[in-house]
Design a protein around this motif. Sequence first.
Motif, PDB file in Angstrom:
ATOM      1  N   HIS A 157      -4.834   4.609  13.559  1.00 47.83           N
ATOM      2  CA  HIS A 157      -6.293   4.353  13.672  1.00 47.83           C
ATOM      3  C   HIS A 157      -6.675   2.930  14.087  1.00 47.83           C
ATOM      4  N   HIS A 166      -2.525  -0.273   8.728  1.00 41.08           N
ATOM      5  CA  HIS A 166      -2.910  -1.013   7.512  1.00 41.08           C
ATOM      6  C   HIS A 166      -2.036  -2.261   7.422  1.00 41.08           C
ATOM      7  N   HIS A 219      -3.661  12.945  12.124  1.00 40.51           N
ATOM      8  CA  HIS A 219      -4.075  12.085  11.009  1.00 40.51           C
ATOM      9  C   HIS A 219      -5.312  12.687  10.358  1.00 40.51           C
ATOM     10  N   GLN A 269      -7.329   2.752   0.990  1.00 42.61           N
ATOM     11  CA  GLN A 269      -6.108   3.112   0.251  1.00 42.61           C
ATOM     12  C   GLN A 269      -6.185   2.505  -1.154  1.00 42.61           C
ATOM     13  N   GLU A 298       0.885   8.347   5.313  1.00 40.25           N
ATOM     14  CA  GLU A 298       0.195   7.088   5.641  1.00 40.25           C
ATOM     15  C   GLU A 298       0.370   6.183   4.425  1.00 40.25           C
TER      16      GLU A 298
HETATM   17 FE    FE Z   1      -5.878   4.712   7.002  1.00 43.49          FE
END
Ligand code: FE
Length: 369
Positions: free
Chosen positions: A204, A183, A51, A132, A120
């Motif tokens: 994450h 997310h 990532h 984002q 992602e």
């Molecule tokens: Fe992220």
Amino acid sequence: MVFENVLVVDPVDGEYAGIVEVTRGFISGVRRRAGCPDCELLLLPGFVDLHTHGSKGVDSLSMDEKGLKKWEEFLYSQGVTYFLPTTMSAQPESLISSAKVVERYLESNSLTSVGGIHYEGPYLSLRRKGAQNPSLIREIDLQEVDSTLNGTIKLLTMAPELRGFREAAALIQRRGITLSIGHTDASYDDMMKAYKYGCKRVTHFPNGMNTLHHRDPGCVGAVFSEDFSVEMIIDGVHSLPSFVKMVFRIKGSERIMIVTDTISAAGMDDGEYELGGLKVILKDGRPTLEDGTIAATVVLFSEAVRNFKTFTDCSHKDLARVSSYNALRSISIEDRGRIAPGYIADFVILDRELGIVETVLAGKTVYKK
Ligand code: FE
């Protein structure tokens, strides 16, 4: 090629003084030695970052092959021997164009640490968007999902509470791509359903998701109740050291994967950069959006590894798991990540303070201090 007098650290067999032999890019022999008072160097499987959005001014959504090369070479200095350039939420054309850059790069470079690509988004929770771009986050569109998948995609982060998740998950998994949950504003039940569909990986953790309450256990409660594996950003900011230690005690070294989540500003001076169409300001090594939202990181992989050791006081064997082995297995890669005969000779050689001394990719030295 022979590596002598090193403390071999294998994620399965643990650590021992030994000699590692490499033939034609593969580990051909590993011998144990009795004692090693002069073992100043540690030899671990090369680090793996699944990532990362960019480094050294290069960004996954705007890169060309030259930029990708620069990025890869920078990561060698961090001990990274396998990574996935990771895109932010973007239009399908942009995603496909990044995937094509990676595809061409893989065709023209037989020796490379680029493993493929990680999308992602863009099918994420607006409420948990983090850094984002909200205008690019959208509902799941199965046809669009189908049209953006090509052979280089290894990992895809999605929010499981979205309509159409089950169908999309089945489509993605049929293509051999690993799904990661992130997310997301999923309920505990949404998370349990996703787990049942085979989505056992979390992006994450615990950033970009709802948190734990004893009457509403949510995403964090679900992650702690089931055998989810979690990416973690170990910069001491996204999660405090005490939180990292707690996750380590609950999940163990088998279920944590260090990622950096770096942006193009990693390895660069303070200034203004771009991330998924949003302006990012890097000041005193901290990247934020204009409204102050933490925008990914500039932490380097080797720093994250040292942080993890400091925060958790884990063993070297644990470190080999969280920095390489677990991440590779999470995307079904079985031919690297161990120091044992038959595996691809991807190593990182560290000093006792865990500073990078040498990086070896398929038996070839690609970085030396
Ligand atoms: Fe992220």
